[in-house]
Design a protein around this motif. Structure first.
Motif: not given
Length: 142
Positions: A35-37, A43-46, A51-54
């Motif tokens: 999902i994060v990938t 380009e929905r999130v920078p 790092d925060l998502a991990a």
């Protein structure tokens, strides 16, 4: 996560609970990572969000892993929760060796994140009381 057979509640052994919880943690890690990938590649999130998502993914997956492991065993729930975190962390190290040729950057932070989440889940699991089942026979409580 227990099951009832012949009127009694049965729990799973420690290795079974560790295996199931590690499998669940890896499913959560892979799904949230995908999902994060897709969000970063679309380009929905920078890119700084990775790092925060991990860290969030590690916290959530290790917490759920420890809660599942603690719920599947009857006694020594704290040890089960911490052991599930250790198994998950060791599997992360093995995957790191396999895919990244042993580049061990950031694994201390991951270890502290995983163990912190597992200890928190262990405290929650040890505070939960197991439900007592009263068996009645001929009007008397046994």
């Amino acid at each position: 996560m227990s099951y009832r057979a012949k009127g009694k509640t049965k729990y799973f052994a420690m290795p079974v609970s560790l295996g199931v919880s590690c499998l669940i943690a890896w499913v959560i890690t892979i799904v949230f990572g995908a999902i994060v990938t897709f969000m970063v590649s679309g380009e929905r999130v920078p890119l700084d969000f990775v790092d925060l998502a991990a860290v969030i993914i590690l916290c959530v997956s290790s917490f759920v892993c420890a809660m599942v492991a603690g719920g599947m065993i009857d006694q020594k729930r704290m040890i089960g929760c911490v052991a599930s975190g250790a198994v998950y962390y060791l599997s992360l190290i093995c995957i790191n060796l396999l895919f990244f040729e042993g580049c061990f950057q950031g694994l201390l932070g991951a270890a502290l994140t995983i163990m912190g989440s597992c200890v928190l889940a262990g405290f929650i699991q040890t505070r939960q009381k197991t439900q007592r089942i009263a068996h009645f026979k001929a009007g008397r409580n046994l």
